[in-house]
Design a protein around this motif. Sequence first.
Motif, PDB file in Angstrom:
ATOM      1  N   GLU A 102      28.472  39.791  -0.992  1.00 43.17           N
ATOM      2  CA  GLU A 102      27.043  39.510  -1.160  1.00 43.17           C
ATOM      3  C   GLU A 102      26.318  39.488   0.181  1.00 43.17           C
ATOM      4  O   GLU A 102      26.795  38.891   1.151  1.00 43.17           O
ATOM      5  CB  GLU A 102      26.883  38.171  -1.868  1.00 43.17           C
ATOM      6  CG  GLU A 102      25.455  37.713  -2.077  1.00 43.17           C
ATOM      7  CD  GLU A 102      25.397  36.444  -2.908  1.00 43.17           C
ATOM      8  OE1 GLU A 102      25.620  36.532  -4.134  1.00 43.17           O
ATOM      9  OE2 GLU A 102      25.165  35.368  -2.314  1.00 43.17           O
ATOM     10  N   LEU A 103      25.145  40.115   0.214  1.00 40.85           N
ATOM     11  CA  LEU A 103      24.216  40.024   1.343  1.00 40.85           C
ATOM     12  C   LEU A 103      23.009  39.212   0.907  1.00 40.85           C
ATOM     13  O   LEU A 103      22.399  39.499  -0.122  1.00 40.85           O
ATOM     14  CB  LEU A 103      23.774  41.410   1.796  1.00 40.85           C
ATOM     15  CG  LEU A 103      24.807  42.276   2.509  1.00 40.85           C
ATOM     16  CD1 LEU A 103      24.235  43.678   2.755  1.00 40.85           C
ATOM     17  CD2 LEU A 103      25.209  41.656   3.843  1.00 40.85           C
ATOM     18  N   GLN A 104      22.645  38.208   1.705  1.00 42.47           N
ATOM     19  CA  GLN A 104      21.487  37.370   1.412  1.00 42.47           C
ATOM     20  C   GLN A 104      20.401  37.591   2.452  1.00 42.47           C
ATOM     21  O   GLN A 104      20.688  37.738   3.642  1.00 42.47           O
ATOM     22  CB  GLN A 104      21.870  35.882   1.410  1.00 42.47           C
ATOM     23  CG  GLN A 104      22.861  35.473   0.356  1.00 42.47           C
ATOM     24  CD  GLN A 104      23.134  33.978   0.385  1.00 42.47           C
ATOM     25  OE1 GLN A 104      22.548  33.231   1.181  1.00 42.47           O
ATOM     26  NE2 GLN A 104      24.023  33.517  -0.477  1.00 42.47           N
ATOM     27  N   PHE A 105      19.157  37.561   1.986  1.00 37.40           N
ATOM     28  CA  PHE A 105      17.990  37.648   2.859  1.00 37.40           C
ATOM     29  C   PHE A 105      17.002  36.579   2.395  1.00 37.40           C
ATOM     30  O   PHE A 105      16.611  36.566   1.220  1.00 37.40           O
ATOM     31  CB  PHE A 105      17.334  39.027   2.773  1.00 37.40           C
ATOM     32  CG  PHE A 105      18.275  40.175   3.020  1.00 37.40           C
ATOM     33  CD1 PHE A 105      18.493  40.644   4.300  1.00 37.40           C
ATOM     34  CD2 PHE A 105      18.967  40.759   1.968  1.00 37.40           C
ATOM     35  CE1 PHE A 105      19.366  41.699   4.530  1.00 37.40           C
ATOM     36  CE2 PHE A 105      19.836  41.817   2.178  1.00 37.40           C
ATOM     37  CZ  PHE A 105      20.045  42.287   3.473  1.00 37.40           C
ATOM     38  N   GLY A 106      16.624  35.667   3.295  1.00 40.35           N
ATOM     39  CA  GLY A 106      15.738  34.601   2.861  1.00 40.35           C
ATOM     40  C   GLY A 106      15.062  33.892   4.006  1.00 40.35           C
ATOM     41  O   GLY A 106      15.230  34.241   5.185  1.00 40.35           O
ATOM     42  N   THR A 107      14.289  32.862   3.655  1.00 35.87           N
ATOM     43  CA  THR A 107      13.544  32.063   4.614  1.00 35.87           C
ATOM     44  C   THR A 107      13.700  30.592   4.263  1.00 35.87           C
ATOM     45  O   THR A 107      13.601  30.212   3.094  1.00 35.87           O
ATOM     46  CB  THR A 107      12.050  32.432   4.601  1.00 35.87           C
ATOM     47  OG1 THR A 107      11.894  33.811   4.940  1.00 35.87           O
ATOM     48  CG2 THR A 107      11.269  31.578   5.600  1.00 35.87           C
ATOM     49  N   LEU A 108      13.960  29.788   5.281  1.00 35.50           N
ATOM     50  CA  LEU A 108      13.968  28.339   5.153  1.00 35.50           C
ATOM     51  C   LEU A 108      13.007  27.774   6.188  1.00 35.50           C
ATOM     52  O   LEU A 108      12.911  28.295   7.308  1.00 35.50           O
ATOM     53  CB  LEU A 108      15.369  27.775   5.392  1.00 35.50           C
ATOM     54  CG  LEU A 108      16.478  28.286   4.464  1.00 35.50           C
ATOM     55  CD1 LEU A 108      17.836  27.812   4.955  1.00 35.50           C
ATOM     56  CD2 LEU A 108      16.246  27.838   3.036  1.00 35.50           C
ATOM     57  N   SER A 109      12.283  26.726   5.830  1.00 30.25           N
ATOM     58  CA  SER A 109      11.345  26.128   6.790  1.00 30.25           C
ATOM     59  C   SER A 109      11.104  24.679   6.416  1.00 30.25           C
ATOM     60  O   SER A 109      11.384  24.240   5.298  1.00 30.25           O
ATOM     61  CB  SER A 109      10.021  26.895   6.825  1.00 30.25           C
ATOM     62  OG  SER A 109       9.324  26.776   5.595  1.00 30.25           O
ATOM     63  N   GLY A 110      10.558  23.929   7.390  1.00 31.98           N
ATOM     64  CA  GLY A 110      10.268  22.529   7.127  1.00 31.98           C
ATOM     65  C   GLY A 110       9.621  21.861   8.311  1.00 31.98           C
ATOM     66  O   GLY A 110       9.377  22.470   9.355  1.00 31.98           O
ATOM     67  N   GLY A 111       9.336  20.577   8.148  1.00 29.65           N
ATOM     68  CA  GLY A 111       8.660  19.817   9.182  1.00 29.65           C
ATOM     69  C   GLY A 111       7.171  20.090   9.207  1.00 29.65           C
ATOM     70  O   GLY A 111       6.589  20.568   8.232  1.00 29.65           O
ATOM     71  N   GLY A 112       6.542  19.794  10.350  1.00 27.92           N
ATOM     72  CA  GLY A 112       5.118  20.024  10.501  1.00 27.92           C
ATOM     73  C   GLY A 112       4.596  19.398  11.777  1.00 27.92           C
ATOM     74  O   GLY A 112       5.276  18.579  12.414  1.00 27.92           O
ATOM     75  N   LEU A 113       3.389  19.761  12.161  1.00 33.78           N
ATOM     76  CA  LEU A 113       2.820  19.336  13.433  1.00 33.78           C
ATOM     77  C   LEU A 113       1.953  18.094  13.321  1.00 33.78           C
ATOM     78  O   LEU A 113       1.262  17.735  14.269  1.00 33.78           O
ATOM     79  CB  LEU A 113       2.006  20.488  14.045  1.00 33.78           C
ATOM     80  CG  LEU A 113       2.795  21.774  14.326  1.00 33.78           C
ATOM     81  CD1 LEU A 113       1.893  22.827  14.951  1.00 33.78           C
ATOM     82  CD2 LEU A 113       3.991  21.494  15.227  1.00 33.78           C
ATOM     83  N   ILE A 114       1.976  17.403  12.188  1.00 37.85           N
ATOM     84  CA  ILE A 114       1.260  16.147  12.032  1.00 37.85           C
ATOM     85  C   ILE A 114       2.258  15.089  11.596  1.00 37.85           C
ATOM     86  O   ILE A 114       3.273  15.395  10.964  1.00 37.85           O
ATOM     87  CB  ILE A 114       0.094  16.270  11.022  1.00 37.85           C
ATOM     88  CG1 ILE A 114       0.605  16.722   9.659  1.00 37.85           C
ATOM     89  CG2 ILE A 114      -0.966  17.220  11.549  1.00 37.85           C
ATOM     90  CD1 ILE A 114      -0.467  16.795   8.593  1.00 37.85           C
ATOM     91  N   PRO A 115       2.008  13.800  11.935  1.00 35.86           N
ATOM     92  CA  PRO A 115       3.009  12.754  11.653  1.00 35.86           C
ATOM     93  C   PRO A 115       3.389  12.631  10.187  1.00 35.86           C
ATOM     94  O   PRO A 115       4.515  12.234   9.882  1.00 35.86           O
ATOM     95  CB  PRO A 115       2.318  11.478  12.161  1.00 35.86           C
ATOM     96  CG  PRO A 115       1.347  11.951  13.187  1.00 35.86           C
ATOM     97  CD  PRO A 115       0.871  13.288  12.709  1.00 35.86           C
ATOM     98  N   SER A 116       2.475  12.937   9.257  1.00 33.93           N
ATOM     99  CA  SER A 116       2.808  12.827   7.840  1.00 33.93           C
ATOM    100  C   SER A 116       3.863  13.844   7.415  1.00 33.93           C
ATOM    101  O   SER A 116       4.535  13.648   6.399  1.00 33.93           O
ATOM    102  CB  SER A 116       1.547  12.998   6.992  1.00 33.93           C
ATOM    103  OG  SER A 116       0.981  14.288   7.194  1.00 33.93           O
ATOM    104  N   LYS A 117       4.007  14.928   8.171  1.00 35.45           N
ATOM    105  CA  LYS A 117       5.018  15.943   7.860  1.00 35.45           C
ATOM    106  C   LYS A 117       6.297  15.752   8.676  1.00 35.45           C
ATOM    107  O   LYS A 117       7.392  16.008   8.173  1.00 35.45           O
ATOM    108  CB  LYS A 117       4.435  17.340   8.091  1.00 35.45           C
ATOM    109  CG  LYS A 117       3.324  17.692   7.105  1.00 35.45           C
ATOM    110  CD  LYS A 117       2.876  19.137   7.267  1.00 35.45           C
ATOM    111  CE  LYS A 117       1.855  19.492   6.199  1.00 35.45           C
ATOM    112  NZ  LYS A 117       1.404  20.907   6.312  1.00 35.45           N
TER     113      LYS A 117
END
Length: 241
Positions: A69-84
């Motif tokens: 299997e070959l996988q292609f994807g995106t993961l992301s998280g966090g943020g530039l403000i304290p609530s994130k």
Amino acid sequence: MKKLILLFVFVFSFVLAKAQMGYNYKQFGIGLDVNYERGYTNVNRQDEHIGANINFIYNYSPYIPVTAELQFGTLSGGGLIPSKDRYGRQYKNNYEAFLVHADFQLGEVIDYSQSGILNILKNFYFGSGVGFVFNNNIVQRYNIYYGENGLPYFGPATYRFPGSDNSINMIVPLRFGYEFKLYNYYNEPYIAIDLGYVHNLVFGEGLDGYDDPSSKFKNNATNQYRQVQIGIKFYFGNITS
């Protein structure tokens, strides 16, 4: 005790043989999965994304597919403000992965020929394997909040979060799902629709690009990402009984 063991082996062998009796199938297949995916990393807030898998399948038996299997994807998280994120951490990982895994469907060991319920249950599966994920991160590395909203006064306001933007980690997938088989005129499966859940255990700190010391930050859990997927498979090749 010896007779009991021999009886168990005989019954298991009989059920296994009967479950496979007269079943024709094609040895190979190709497939495409679409995933709804999310990471579980050192950053608490995580985003949802759409990814894709391309599969090449070898059917060891009608109910044990072995897949590259070959996988292609995106993961992301966090943020530039304290609530994130209280430290202003943020990452985006456009990853690729290569895995080899095998699934075990219940039809391999149950006699479903005389039971409607077992005929439905035969296509449930579980499986696992091993592979590598190639991480390609864009990471915000500097603490932008200090004191009460960020680092609790044990580092400089310009603290740089350690880690690597590009890395390779080993992964182990834990797979569960159900496969709907479509049969041709000769009662051979030629198309399958797959509904599954995959939880990938990642060994290393590359998934979000942060490798913070556990003495300063909570960093004691294995990085992971999950995929809720729907896929289609097309079978081809020699017919095997």
